[in-house]
Design an enzyme around this catalytic site. Structure first.
Site, PDB file in Angstrom:
ATOM      1  CE  LYS A 300      -5.722  13.700  -5.218  1.00  0.00           C
ATOM      2  NZ  LYS A 300      -6.372  12.676  -6.092  1.00  0.00           N
ATOM      3  CD  GLU A 386     -16.077   0.183  -7.812  1.00  0.00           C
ATOM      4  OE1 GLU A 386     -14.964   0.744  -7.917  1.00  0.00           O
ATOM      5  OE2 GLU A 386     -16.763   0.204  -6.756  1.00  0.00           O
ATOM      6  NE  ARG A 414     -15.243  -1.228  -4.599  1.00  0.00           N
ATOM      7  CZ  ARG A 414     -14.947  -0.683  -3.410  1.00  0.00           C
ATOM      8  NH1 ARG A 414     -13.937  -1.143  -2.709  1.00  0.00           N
ATOM      9  NH2 ARG A 414     -15.646   0.320  -2.938  1.00  0.00           N
TER      10      ARG A 414
END
Length: 652
Positions: A300, A386, A414
């Site tokens: 990243k 979640e 979710r």
């Protein structure tokens, strides 16, 4: 170099600095132009693409680190595959800025996340090169499999490529999709963009050579011959031998888990080396069948030193100085709601060792990184999961702990079944801290917290609160900590509070009781959440127009304060409910009670103000409130509309 210019708020245009030189990128408007380039020019193109992206995001803000990490991968994918006929699905989509630049949107890339500008995520209506809209993670393999099966049913031959990473493989949905893909044996290419911790790190040239070998035609043909040979010996022997071969290869390449799910695994390979990437992608394109997973290792923030050094701080950025990496900061005139929540929770946890905190891969976004520093053993980051987070919290609650499950409103959607079945049905005291409730500005429709009041308020046993300001949020954190009768939730917005003096510790609120802020006789404004400040501004204007106005803060959407609602309905001609949520929420609860009590029969004029019944695109928050009629001007207009009076005449 071509100079570029910037306009200030007064419209004055000034020269800022020369735009970066990108002679090769200037030749590429669409992927077809990219495919016309010699392969040896791809590294230069990638370098120019990286420079262009850094320059663009420095002016708009947005997601930076993830996109920088997939520059070479993006170039390689569009070079090897025939997009848009071949479909590339970017999981989450926040790493797709380079993809947007290469697919006809470079001239608009500096409108990212601005009103009427490009979305910060992939969006089907924006481009034919975005086959699937995304902003929540771990959906790409499921969507890609659906496209692949549809292609096969239609007799098509195009490729479908799902690019997943940035933590998205921590979600169960990705494995559900892989399991289904392996069982269907559909032709699907999954690229695991491993940009955090390698499952098996690449080892330079030898790793790349093995990847090319494993993805090549010769290996595939030998593998097919082996399948046919063992087929003559019986299905049981075939399965045994094939599995043994794949296990042996898996131990070398690190892909045993993926092979067990039915995927042919290739890699890991260096995702920043185009000499390694392009041959492997070509081999996969031209050979084999069934689902394939290519394990690509990237970094990243690659190529921009500040982002490489602090991947978390440069995941999502404000406007920044390209040279120093310093990000623009909002005026610190009031604390951020997220920080108020975190500090309040730390205060409560210092006094109660049963308080624990749960987050789903968003420790800094929810403020629980602060809680984690104070109580590392009582902080649980479960990854992008979640559903598991909610049921895990329910399990903690059964044993007498006080879990605070901190999840953005848009992400809590979710886990709705788990909230219903595992928490509310069993009446377990799980505390839901719902961040990013309401509009979220530049993140747009995909991240807006529009529905939580509606989807939680319909559940038996649920208590639902919303903070009008930062002090109220402190009160609600303590109230949730003390409440043990069942599930309780409190919502608060993105951004900063209103700048009022705060107590050291919050107070315990009486469940289901609101408060009156100012008294009037003609109009009642009943606010749920942070629209209270605009209600007070509206009341000033209404009072000036001769309409004496009461302003009340509901605090609770469930249970509503029946005494307060009854008094407002009986003592006023107009009742306006105001909330930053979708239809079916607080206003619906109020209207339901008024109807049952017959309080609508005496001519009371009621107007529920809610978010528009549509998905609202990104813009500045103040513009979004104005368009939705939820700012002070919109509230005043609603009052005059309810009274059938001309607002301009009243002002005159």
């Amino acid at each position: 170099m071509r100079p570029y210019f910037r306009a200030d708020h007064d419209g004055k245009v000034t020269r800022v600095q020369p735009s970066p030189q990108t002679p090769l990128l200037d030749k590429v408007r669409l992927p077809a132009d990219l495919r016309a380039l010699p392969e040896n020019e791809l590294p230069q193109l990638a370098s120019e693409l990286r420079t262009e992206m850094i320059d663009a995001v420095s002016q708009t803000g947005g997601h930076l680190g993830a996109g920088l990490g997939v520059i070479e991968l993006t170039v390689a994918l569009h070079y090897v595959f025939d997009t848009p006929a071949d479909k590339i699905i970017w999981d989450v989509g926040h790493q797709a800025y380079p993809h947007k630049i290469l697919t006809g949107r470079r001239d608009r890339i500096r409108t990212l996340r601005q009103e009427h500008g490009l979305s910060g995520f992939t969006k089907r209506s924006e481009s034919e090169y975005d086959p699937f809209g995304a902003a929540h993670s771990s959906t790409s393999i499921s969507a890609g499999l659906g496209m692949a099966v549809a292609r096969d049913l239609s007799g098509g031959k195009n490729n479908v490529i799902a690019v997943i990473g940035d933590g998205a493989m921590s979600a169960g949905m990705a494995y559900e999709a892989m399991n289904n893909a392996g069982a269907l044996d559909a032709r699907l290419i999954v690229i695991l963009n491993d940009n955090d911790m390698s499952i098996a790190p690449p080892s330079g040239a030898m790793s790349a050579y093995l990847a090319r070998l494993a993805s090549g035609k010769a290996y595939s043909e030998i593998r097919d011959i082996g399948k046919k040979l063992t087929g003559y010996l019986g299905r049981r022997v075939e399965r045994t031998v094939t599995r043994a071969v794949e296990h042996a290869r898996g131990f070398v390449t690190g892909g045993t888990m993926f092979e067990e799910l039915g995927f042919y695994h290739i890699g890991p390979i260096d995702g920043h080396n185009l000499e390694h990437l392009v041959p492997v992608l070509k081999n996969v394109r031209d050979n084999g069948d069934g689902p394939v997973l290519i394990h690509v290792v990237t970094k990243k923030g690659k190529g921009y030193a500040p982002a490489e050094a602090a991947a978390d701080k440069y995941h999502g950025v404000n406007k920044f100085d390209v040279i120093t990496g310093a990000q623009a900061k909002a005026p610190a005139n009031a604390p951020a709601y997220t920080r108020v929540f975190a500090e309040s929770l730390v205060t409560e946890a210092e006094l109660d060792d049963k308080i624990v905190a749960v987050t789903a891969a968003m420790p800094s976004g929810t403020g629980l990184d602060l809680f984690g520093e104070a109580f590392p053993k009582r902080t649980f980051d479960v990854g992008i999961a979640e559903q598991h987070a909610v049921t895990f919290a329910a399990g903690l609650a059964t044993e007498g702990y006080k879990p605070f499950c901190a999840i953005y409103s848009t992400f809590l959607q979710r886990a709705y079944d788990q909230v219903v079945h595992d928490v509310a049905l069993q009446n377990l005291p799980v505390r839901f801290a719902i961040d990013r409730a309401g509009f979220v500005g530049a993140d747009g429709a995909t991240h807006a917290g529009a529905f939580d009041t509606t989807y939680l308020g319909s559940l038996p046993n649920m208590v639902m609160m919303a903070a009008a300001d930062e002090v109220e949020l402190k009160h609600m954190v303590r109230t949730a900590a003390e409440y043990n009768e069942g599930p309780i939730a409190f919502r608060y917005p993105r951004g900063n509070g209103v700048g009022i003096e705060m107590p050291e510790r919050g107070s315990v609120l009486e469940i289901g009781k609101g408060r009156v802020i100012r008294e009037g006789t003609k109009v009642a404004l009943l606010s749920f959440g942070t629209r209270l400040a605009d209600c007070l501004l509206a009341a000033d204007e209404l009072d000036a127009a001769g309409l004496s106005t009461t302003v009340a803060d509901a605090r609770f959407a469930k249970p509503i304060d029946r005494d307060l609602v009854r008094r407002l309905a009986r003592d006023h001609e107009v009742l306006i409910t105001v909330e930053e949520g979708a239809i079916g929420g607080f206003g619906t609860q109020v209207l339901h009670y008024l109807a049952l009590e017959g309080l609508l029969d005496n001519g009371l004029k009621v107007r529920p103000l809610v978010l528009p019944d549509l998905f609202v695109d990104h813009a500045k928050p103040e513009k979004m409130y104005a368009d939705a009629g939820l700012d002070s001007a919109g509230i005043v207009s609603s009052v005059f509309g309810a009274l059938g009076r001309n607002q301009n005449a009243a002002r005159a």
